[in-house]
Scaffold this motif. Structure first.
Motif, PDB file in Angstrom:
ATOM      1  N   GLN A 116     -10.444  14.714   2.402  1.00 50.10           N
ATOM      2  CA  GLN A 116      -9.423  15.694   1.892  1.00 50.10           C
ATOM      3  C   GLN A 116      -8.087  15.380   1.356  1.00 50.10           C
ATOM      4  O   GLN A 116      -7.260  16.557   1.146  1.00 50.10           O
ATOM      5  CB  GLN A 116      -9.284  16.597   3.607  1.00 50.10           C
ATOM      6  N   THR A 117      -7.869  14.562   1.861  1.00 50.27           N
ATOM      7  CA  THR A 117      -5.849  13.951   0.997  1.00 50.27           C
ATOM      8  C   THR A 117      -6.064  13.204   0.432  1.00 50.27           C
ATOM      9  O   THR A 117      -5.346  13.499  -0.535  1.00 50.27           O
ATOM     10  CB  THR A 117      -5.275  13.074   2.296  1.00 50.27           C
ATOM     11  N   ASP A 118      -7.249  12.292   0.238  1.00 52.78           N
ATOM     12  CA  ASP A 118      -7.495  10.921  -0.547  1.00 52.78           C
ATOM     13  C   ASP A 118      -8.581  10.799  -1.207  1.00 52.78           C
ATOM     14  O   ASP A 118     -10.133  11.017  -1.157  1.00 52.78           O
ATOM     15  CB  ASP A 118      -7.708   9.866   0.636  1.00 52.78           C
ATOM     16  N   THR A 174       2.305  11.641  11.506  1.00 52.69           N
ATOM     17  CA  THR A 174       0.384  11.142  10.811  1.00 52.69           C
ATOM     18  C   THR A 174       0.415  10.718   9.604  1.00 52.69           C
ATOM     19  O   THR A 174       0.621  11.171   9.285  1.00 52.69           O
ATOM     20  CB  THR A 174      -0.512  11.561  12.006  1.00 52.69           C
ATOM     21  N   PHE A 175       0.192   9.876   9.727  1.00 55.14           N
ATOM     22  CA  PHE A 175       0.401   9.341   7.597  1.00 55.14           C
ATOM     23  C   PHE A 175      -1.187   8.405   7.406  1.00 55.14           C
ATOM     24  O   PHE A 175      -1.881   8.527   8.883  1.00 55.14           O
ATOM     25  CB  PHE A 175       1.253   7.608   7.503  1.00 55.14           C
ATOM     26  N   HIS A 176      -1.563   8.818   6.249  1.00 54.23           N
ATOM     27  CA  HIS A 176      -2.522   7.893   5.783  1.00 54.23           C
ATOM     28  C   HIS A 176      -2.509   6.871   5.014  1.00 54.23           C
ATOM     29  O   HIS A 176      -1.331   7.227   3.847  1.00 54.23           O
ATOM     30  CB  HIS A 176      -2.997   9.320   4.840  1.00 54.23           C
ATOM     31  N   ASP A 215       3.733  18.280  11.315  1.00 57.24           N
ATOM     32  CA  ASP A 215       4.311  17.352  10.345  1.00 57.24           C
ATOM     33  C   ASP A 215       5.769  17.089  11.215  1.00 57.24           C
ATOM     34  O   ASP A 215       6.668  16.072  11.006  1.00 57.24           O
ATOM     35  CB  ASP A 215       4.425  17.146   8.838  1.00 57.24           C
ATOM     36  N   THR A 216       6.153  17.819  12.045  1.00 57.55           N
ATOM     37  CA  THR A 216       7.186  18.527  12.356  1.00 57.55           C
ATOM     38  C   THR A 216       7.364  18.315  13.097  1.00 57.55           C
ATOM     39  O   THR A 216       7.022  19.505  13.727  1.00 57.55           O
ATOM     40  CB  THR A 216       9.027  18.396  12.181  1.00 57.55           C
ATOM     41  N   LEU A 217       8.204  18.204  15.011  1.00 54.67           N
ATOM     42  CA  LEU A 217       8.448  18.488  15.803  1.00 54.67           C
ATOM     43  C   LEU A 217       8.722  20.138  15.988  1.00 54.67           C
ATOM     44  O   LEU A 217       8.790  20.784  16.892  1.00 54.67           O
ATOM     45  CB  LEU A 217       9.964  18.225  16.937  1.00 54.67           C
ATOM     46  N   GLU A 218       9.818  20.477  15.412  1.00 51.92           N
ATOM     47  CA  GLU A 218      10.430  21.765  15.161  1.00 51.92           C
ATOM     48  C   GLU A 218       8.869  22.944  14.776  1.00 51.92           C
ATOM     49  O   GLU A 218       8.906  24.426  15.831  1.00 51.92           O
ATOM     50  CB  GLU A 218      11.391  22.006  14.005  1.00 51.92           C
ATOM     51  N   TYR A 252       0.903  -1.354  -0.211  1.00 50.34           N
ATOM     52  CA  TYR A 252       0.410  -0.089  -0.171  1.00 50.34           C
ATOM     53  C   TYR A 252       0.978   0.798   0.540  1.00 50.34           C
ATOM     54  O   TYR A 252       1.867   0.921   0.569  1.00 50.34           O
ATOM     55  CB  TYR A 252      -0.691  -0.011   1.030  1.00 50.34           C
ATOM     56  N   GLU A 253       0.012   2.465  -0.150  1.00 51.12           N
ATOM     57  CA  GLU A 253       0.989   4.233  -0.716  1.00 51.12           C
ATOM     58  C   GLU A 253       0.178   4.208   0.551  1.00 51.12           C
ATOM     59  O   GLU A 253      -0.427   4.653   1.148  1.00 51.12           O
ATOM     60  CB  GLU A 253       0.546   4.336  -1.817  1.00 51.12           C
ATOM     61  N   LEU A 254       1.823   5.337   1.266  1.00 45.42           N
ATOM     62  CA  LEU A 254       1.330   5.875   2.371  1.00 45.42           C
ATOM     63  C   LEU A 254       1.719   7.336   1.988  1.00 45.42           C
ATOM     64  O   LEU A 254       2.874   7.604   1.620  1.00 45.42           O
ATOM     65  CB  LEU A 254       2.473   4.891   4.026  1.00 45.42           C
ATOM     66  N   GLU A 255       1.036   8.322   3.257  1.00 45.51           N
ATOM     67  CA  GLU A 255       0.952   9.471   3.520  1.00 45.51           C
ATOM     68  C   GLU A 255       1.949  10.249   4.417  1.00 45.51           C
ATOM     69  O   GLU A 255       0.970  10.150   5.051  1.00 45.51           O
ATOM     70  CB  GLU A 255       0.369  10.381   2.094  1.00 45.51           C
ATOM     71  N   LYS A 256       3.233  11.077   4.561  1.00 48.80           N
ATOM     72  CA  LYS A 256       2.895  11.481   5.920  1.00 48.80           C
ATOM     73  C   LYS A 256       1.897  12.880   5.531  1.00 48.80           C
ATOM     74  O   LYS A 256       1.781  13.812   5.025  1.00 48.80           O
ATOM     75  CB  LYS A 256       4.017  11.848   6.312  1.00 48.80           C
ATOM     76  N   LEU A 257       0.963  12.755   6.442  1.00 48.96           N
ATOM     77  CA  LEU A 257      -0.135  14.293   6.520  1.00 48.96           C
ATOM     78  C   LEU A 257       0.744  15.673   7.384  1.00 48.96           C
ATOM     79  O   LEU A 257       1.329  14.811   8.301  1.00 48.96           O
ATOM     80  CB  LEU A 257      -0.749  13.551   7.633  1.00 48.96           C
ATOM     81  N   ASN A 258       0.728  16.288   6.682  1.00 46.35           N
ATOM     82  CA  ASN A 258       0.528  18.110   6.840  1.00 46.35           C
ATOM     83  C   ASN A 258      -0.988  19.084   7.135  1.00 46.35           C
ATOM     84  O   ASN A 258      -0.609  19.150   5.305  1.00 46.35           O
ATOM     85  CB  ASN A 258       2.403  18.174   6.342  1.00 46.35           C
ATOM     86  N   PRO A 259      -1.439  19.348   7.665  1.00 47.31           N
ATOM     87  CA  PRO A 259      -0.863  19.002   9.145  1.00 47.31           C
ATOM     88  C   PRO A 259      -1.845  17.660   9.243  1.00 47.31           C
ATOM     89  O   PRO A 259      -2.270  16.561   8.847  1.00 47.31           O
ATOM     90  CB  PRO A 259      -1.987  20.251   9.567  1.00 47.31           C
TER      91      PRO A 259
END
Length: 488
Positions: free
Chosen positions: A355-357, A214-216, A102-105, A79-86
Motif C-alpha cells: 500500500q506504501t511501497d 509509525t514509520f516504514h 500521524d499526529t497527536l492533534e 535506508y530511506e524512511l517514510e512516516k506513515l499516514n495513517p
C-alpha cells in the motif's frame, strides 16, 4: 588488546553489538545458522513479492538514530524512511473502524469524534506517557540490568506508584469507551504481556505510538538489517552463514571456543544473540545459570501464526497496518496467557506494505502479512494452520466488504514449529520474555554469565526486553560489558 570475539546469531542485537565491538578494534565474527542473516527479521521473496518475515513496525526512530549516531552516521545513510499516514487502522466490525493518523492533534480529533471529552483525557494521558518515555528510553533502558540500584533515580522515585499499578487500570480509570480502551492498550502488546499485567510506567509505548508515530523503511524492515550489516562490515566484522553452533566449549571456567559444524573455533569472548535458553543448552549442565524449572515459570511473550500472502489485485479498505479487533480482546488474551490454547475467535493483524511501497509487489498486486498472536508451546500442525487461515479470511472479507480469497496467488505459513526449527526459540515464542513487573530490568536473565567467564548474552530474553529498538539497545549494553571485561 584486540580480542577474537565470536558472536552467535545475526539478529538486531548481535549485529548492533558486533558494530560496537569491532569499532573499538576487536576481531569480530558472526556465526549464523540460517542461509541469510537477520534472525527473526529475515525476508521472504517469491514471484516478485517481498515479505518481512518478522518485525513490520518501525517505532522509536530516535533509538535507531542514536545507534547510528554512535558511529557518526544517520539512518538515511543506509535506508530511506517514510512516516506513515495513517499510521494504522483498527477495525471493530463490518466497515466500522477508527483511523490513527500521524499526529497527536489528529488522533485527539478521532478520539473526540468517538467520545466527546475524551481528547482532554488523552492529552493528559499522553503528557505522562511522554514523561515516562523521556525517563525510560532516553535513560533507564541504557542501563545493563546489573543491579536494582540502576532503577533508583530522582525521576523514577517520583514514578514509584506506576510500577505497582497497571496500564489496564490507568486506561480504564480515564476512559470508558471500549474501542478507545482497546486502542490505548494495544501498544503494550509489543512488550509481550497483557495490559493488566504490564506496569503503568510502560505507558511510554503510547508515546512511541501517538507521539512519535509509525514509520516504514523503503523495501521493508530487512533494509534496516542490511544497513546495519553494511556498517558492521565497514567496521571489520566478518559474517558467516550456514554455521550451526553445536557447543560452547569452556576451559578453566572461561568460554574458549565454539564447536560449529563439527569444527572447533577458538575465541577469547563468546557473545550469543540467539535464544538465551537454547544458548545455555550448548553448555555442559554445570555451566548453566538457569534451570529448566526457571524457564518454565517465566511469562513468555506470545508466539504467532503468520501467513505471507500474495494477491492478484489491489485490496481496498485497508491501510499499511490494519488491526482486526472485531472479537473479544480479553478472551483472546486469556487463551494466550491464562489458559493456553488455540483461540476460539482470534484477533489478528494484517500488514500490506505494498500500500506504501511499490517495490514489494508487482504492479496491480498486493503483498499481505497476517499475524495471529498465540500461546507458545501449542501443538502446531498443518491442518490447524489451514483452519485458522480460513477463519481469518472469512472475517477479513466480511469486515472489509470485498472478495479477496479467490485472488490469492500463493500463501506461505510460519508458526511455532518454525520458530523452534529456524531460531531455536523456547517453546516457539515469537517475541521473547514478557516485560511484567517481576521480569523487568535487573530481574531479567543477565547479559553476563555468572558461571562462565567471557560468556555474554544479548537479545529479547535479556535486558532490556522484546522489540527491535530494545534489541539494538541490548547490543550496545552487552558490548559495553564486554569492553569492561576485556580491560580488566
Amino acid at each position: 588488546m584486540k580480542k577474537n570475539i565470536a558472536v552467535i546469531g545475526s539478529g538486531f542485537s548481535s549485529l548492533a553489538a558486533s558494530c560496537y565491538l569491532a569499532g573499538t578494534g576487536n576481531n569480530v565474527t558472526i556465526y549464523e545458522k540460517n542461509e541469510t542473516i537477520g534472525g527473526r527479521a529475515r525476508q521472504f521473496k517469491k514471484d516478485g513479492f517481498t515479505f518481512d518475515m518478522g518485525p513490520t513496525w518501525y517505532w522509536m526512530p530516535d533509538v535507531f538514530e542514536r545507534f547510528f549516531e554512535d558511529f557518526g552516521k544517520i539512518p538515511s545513510n543506509f535506508y530511506e524512511l517514510e512516516k506513515l499516514n495513517p499510521a494504522y487502522r483498527v477495525y471493530f466490525g463490518v466497515n466500522d473502524f477508527i483511523t490513527i493518523e500521524d499526529t497527536l492533534e489528529k488522533i485527539c480529533t478521532a478520539f473526540e469524534n468517538e467520545e466527546p471529552g475524551s481528547s482532554i483525557k488523552l492529552r493528559k494521558f499522553m503528557a505522562q506517557a511522554m514523561d515516562n518515555y523521556n525517563i525510560a528510553i532516553k535513560d533507564l533502558v541504557y542501563r545493563p540490568g546489573v543491579s536494582p540500584v540502576e532503577l533508583v533515580t530522582i525521576a523514577t522515585m517520583k514514578k514509584i506508584g506506576q510500577f505497582f499499578s497497571t496500564i489496564s487500570k490507568d486506561v480504564r480509570r480515564e476512559f470508558t469507551n471500549p474501542r478507545l480502551i482497546s486502542i490505548l492498550e494495544f501498544p503494550v502488546l509489543f512488550l509481550g504481556a497483557k495490559p493488566s499485567n504490564t506496569p503503568s510506567f510502560y505507558s511510554f509505548m503510547n508515546y512511541a505510538d501517538f507521539g512519535l508515530g509509525t514509520f516504514h523503511p523503503k523495501k521493508g524492515m530487512y533494509s534496516v538489517i542490511e544497513g546495519i550489516k553494511t556498517l558492521a562490515e565497514k567496521l571489520g566484522v566478518t559474517i558467516k552463514t550456514n554455521q550451526n553452533v553445536e557447543k560452547i566449549i569452556v576451559t578453566n571456567g572461561k568460554a574458549s571456543a565454539l564447536q560449529i559444524n563439527g569444527e572447533k573455533i577458538k575465541a577469547d569472548v563468546v557473545l550469543s544473540g540467539a535464544d538465551y535458553h537454547h544458548t545455555e543448552t550448548l553448555l555442559d549442565k554445570k555451566f548453566r545459570q538457569y534451570t529448566e524449572n526457571f524457564w518454565k515459570k517465566k511469562t513468555f511473550a506470545p508466539s504467532a501464526l503468520l501467513f505471507y500472502v500474495a494477491f492478484d489485485k489491489k485490496i481496498k479498505n485497508v491501510d499499511h497496518h490494519t488491526l482486526f479487533f472485531d472479537v473479544d480482546f480479553e478472551k483472546h488474551s486469556q487463551q494466550i496467557y491464562d489458559v493456553p490454547q488455540w483461540p476460539e475467535e482470534p484477533l489478528f493483524y494484517a500488514s500490506f506494505p505494498s500500500q506504501t511501497d511499490k517495490s514489494v509487489a508487482p504492479e496491480g498486486k498486493e503483498a499481505g502479512i497476517f499475524l495471529i498472536p498465540l500461546a507458545p508451546g501449542l501443538d502446531d500442525i498443518p491442518e490447524i494452520r489451514e483452519e485458522y487461515f480460513e477463519k481469518i479470511m472469512e472475517r477479513f472479507e466480511k469486515t472489509i466488504n470485498q472478495e479477496v480469497k479467490k485472488y490469492i496467488i500463493f500463501k506461505e505459513s510460519f508458526c511455532i514449529n518454525n520458530f523452534i526449527s529456524d531460531y531455536n526459540s523456547y517453546k516457539g515464542n515469537a517475541y521473547g520474555l514478557a516485560n511484567t513487573l517481576m521480569q523487568t530490568a535487573f530481574l531479567r536473565p543477565k547479559l553476563k554469565s555468572k558461571k562462565v567467564k567471557n560468556l555474554f548474552f544479548a537479545g529479547q530474553l535479556t535486558v532490556p526486553g522484546p522489540g527491535v529498538p530494545p534489541a539494538l539497545i541490548s547490543g550496545k549494553l552487552v558490548a559495553g560489558l564486554i569492553e569492561k571485561e576485556i580491560k580488566q
